[in-house]
Design a protein around this motif. Sequence first.
Motif, PDB file in Angstrom:
ATOM      1  N   CYS A 139     -39.454  32.132 -49.891  1.00 40.72           N
ATOM      2  CA  CYS A 139     -38.380  31.136 -50.575  1.00 40.72           C
ATOM      3  C   CYS A 139     -39.831  29.600 -49.827  1.00 40.72           C
ATOM      4  O   CYS A 139     -39.584  28.691 -50.556  1.00 40.72           O
ATOM      5  CB  CYS A 139     -37.845  31.060 -48.917  1.00 40.72           C
ATOM      6  SG  CYS A 139     -36.713  31.823 -49.656  1.00 40.72           S
ATOM      7  N   PHE A 140     -40.572  30.443 -48.721  1.00 41.64           N
ATOM      8  CA  PHE A 140     -41.635  28.921 -49.052  1.00 41.64           C
ATOM      9  C   PHE A 140     -42.743  28.702 -50.325  1.00 41.64           C
ATOM     10  O   PHE A 140     -42.379  27.330 -50.364  1.00 41.64           O
ATOM     11  CB  PHE A 140     -42.886  29.628 -48.053  1.00 41.64           C
ATOM     12  CG  PHE A 140     -43.659  27.648 -47.222  1.00 41.64           C
ATOM     13  CD1 PHE A 140     -43.513  27.062 -47.028  1.00 41.64           C
ATOM     14  CD2 PHE A 140     -45.026  28.609 -47.845  1.00 41.64           C
ATOM     15  CE1 PHE A 140     -43.788  25.847 -46.581  1.00 41.64           C
ATOM     16  CE2 PHE A 140     -45.777  26.858 -46.932  1.00 41.64           C
ATOM     17  CZ  PHE A 140     -45.048  26.288 -46.567  1.00 41.64           C
ATOM     18  N   LEU A 141     -43.072  29.770 -50.888  1.00 36.59           N
ATOM     19  CA  LEU A 141     -43.504  29.290 -51.943  1.00 36.59           C
ATOM     20  C   LEU A 141     -42.910  28.712 -53.471  1.00 36.59           C
ATOM     21  O   LEU A 141     -43.250  27.858 -53.836  1.00 36.59           O
ATOM     22  CB  LEU A 141     -44.729  30.439 -52.296  1.00 36.59           C
ATOM     23  CG  LEU A 141     -45.082  30.714 -51.794  1.00 36.59           C
ATOM     24  CD1 LEU A 141     -46.257  31.691 -52.210  1.00 36.59           C
ATOM     25  CD2 LEU A 141     -46.291  29.965 -51.339  1.00 36.59           C
ATOM     26  N   THR A 142     -41.715  29.012 -53.501  1.00 37.67           N
ATOM     27  CA  THR A 142     -40.481  28.914 -54.731  1.00 37.67           C
ATOM     28  C   THR A 142     -39.891  27.005 -54.246  1.00 37.67           C
ATOM     29  O   THR A 142     -40.277  26.271 -54.767  1.00 37.67           O
ATOM     30  CB  THR A 142     -39.700  29.392 -54.585  1.00 37.67           C
ATOM     31  OG1 THR A 142     -38.817  30.072 -53.501  1.00 37.67           O
ATOM     32  CG2 THR A 142     -40.406  30.898 -55.487  1.00 37.67           C
ATOM     33  N   GLY A 143     -40.407  26.834 -52.471  1.00 36.34           N
ATOM     34  CA  GLY A 143     -40.299  26.000 -52.160  1.00 36.34           C
ATOM     35  C   GLY A 143     -41.017  24.813 -52.662  1.00 36.34           C
ATOM     36  O   GLY A 143     -40.263  23.815 -52.499  1.00 36.34           O
ATOM     37  N   ILE A 144     -42.031  25.392 -52.164  1.00 35.09           N
ATOM     38  CA  ILE A 144     -42.972  24.123 -52.417  1.00 35.09           C
ATOM     39  C   ILE A 144     -42.819  23.943 -54.249  1.00 35.09           C
ATOM     40  O   ILE A 144     -43.079  22.031 -54.570  1.00 35.09           O
ATOM     41  CB  ILE A 144     -44.527  24.658 -51.942  1.00 35.09           C
ATOM     42  CG1 ILE A 144     -44.488  24.687 -50.301  1.00 35.09           C
ATOM     43  CG2 ILE A 144     -45.677  24.178 -52.845  1.00 35.09           C
ATOM     44  CD1 ILE A 144     -45.995  25.249 -50.169  1.00 35.09           C
ATOM     45  N   TYR A 145     -43.075  25.013 -55.102  1.00 40.14           N
ATOM     46  CA  TYR A 145     -42.873  24.515 -56.443  1.00 40.14           C
ATOM     47  C   TYR A 145     -41.932  23.637 -56.112  1.00 40.14           C
ATOM     48  O   TYR A 145     -41.395  22.319 -57.180  1.00 40.14           O
ATOM     49  CB  TYR A 145     -42.488  25.875 -57.497  1.00 40.14           C
ATOM     50  CG  TYR A 145     -42.586  25.815 -58.641  1.00 40.14           C
ATOM     51  CD1 TYR A 145     -43.995  25.045 -59.125  1.00 40.14           C
ATOM     52  CD2 TYR A 145     -41.196  25.470 -59.473  1.00 40.14           C
ATOM     53  CE1 TYR A 145     -43.744  24.898 -60.493  1.00 40.14           C
ATOM     54  CE2 TYR A 145     -41.794  25.587 -60.580  1.00 40.14           C
ATOM     55  CZ  TYR A 145     -42.584  24.684 -61.683  1.00 40.14           C
ATOM     56  OH  TYR A 145     -43.042  25.247 -62.173  1.00 40.14           O
ATOM     57  N   ILE A 184     -34.365  32.037 -57.871  1.00 40.48           N
ATOM     58  CA  ILE A 184     -35.330  32.913 -56.893  1.00 40.48           C
ATOM     59  C   ILE A 184     -35.231  32.393 -55.597  1.00 40.48           C
ATOM     60  O   ILE A 184     -35.249  33.580 -54.393  1.00 40.48           O
ATOM     61  CB  ILE A 184     -36.599  33.332 -57.297  1.00 40.48           C
ATOM     62  CG1 ILE A 184     -36.748  34.233 -57.981  1.00 40.48           C
ATOM     63  CG2 ILE A 184     -37.316  34.038 -56.027  1.00 40.48           C
ATOM     64  CD1 ILE A 184     -38.227  34.420 -59.005  1.00 40.48           C
ATOM     65  N   HIS A 185     -35.776  31.218 -55.221  1.00 41.44           N
ATOM     66  CA  HIS A 185     -35.697  31.247 -53.495  1.00 41.44           C
ATOM     67  C   HIS A 185     -33.767  30.825 -53.460  1.00 41.44           C
ATOM     68  O   HIS A 185     -34.040  31.460 -51.567  1.00 41.44           O
ATOM     69  CB  HIS A 185     -35.698  29.353 -53.775  1.00 41.44           C
ATOM     70  CG  HIS A 185     -35.825  28.320 -53.275  1.00 41.44           C
ATOM     71  ND1 HIS A 185     -36.660  28.476 -52.286  1.00 41.44           N
ATOM     72  CD2 HIS A 185     -34.978  27.740 -52.375  1.00 41.44           C
ATOM     73  CE1 HIS A 185     -36.737  27.615 -51.046  1.00 41.44           C
ATOM     74  NE2 HIS A 185     -35.280  26.993 -50.649  1.00 41.44           N
TER      75      HIS A 185
END
Length: 189
Positions: A47-53, A80-81
């Motif tokens: 979630c953090f990585l997809t949120g950064i994207y 995915i997020h």
Amino acid sequence: MGSLTERLSNAAGARAAAVRQALDAPERTPRTAVVLGRIVGAGFAVCFLTGIYSHLQQHPLSWLPLPTRPVELYQWTQGIHVAVGTALLPLVLAKLWVVYPRLFAWPPVRRPVDVVERVSVAVLVSTSLLQIVMGVLNTFQWYPWPFSFVRTHWALAWVLVGAIVVHIGVKLPVIVAHWRGLRGADDGH
């Protein structure tokens, strides 16, 4: 005064022990806590990585070009997020169920690291539940709060990651001992 303090401590300790015994279940083990923690941690990392994207797509940095192809990439990362974020709700609740009796440890603070652990857990639990609930409400486009969802969700994500890092640092001996099912660690979750 010393005897009053000692009597109060003994009474509180006895009550805390009774509560822990009442909450005792064979599933509430450090191993279960570590396994659930790995799954929850991986979910929050996704979630953090997809949120950064997503954040960088909505607020691009001039010096950081992002890929524009395939055109469905943003839809996939957001899907995915949302899916992983929604799946985290029962996983976080399961983790809390496993470690809940630790709240009644007596004395609650034995060493300075216990203070750090208790504070980091309070921040971790409150932030993770708030992030998940806010995210689920965002999927319904319902905002019963007076602040910006995007800015608050973004800021809380960084607080959550920091709390996870501190929690892992404090619990590292237990995590290492139970990572692959090894025995012999203390009974801390």
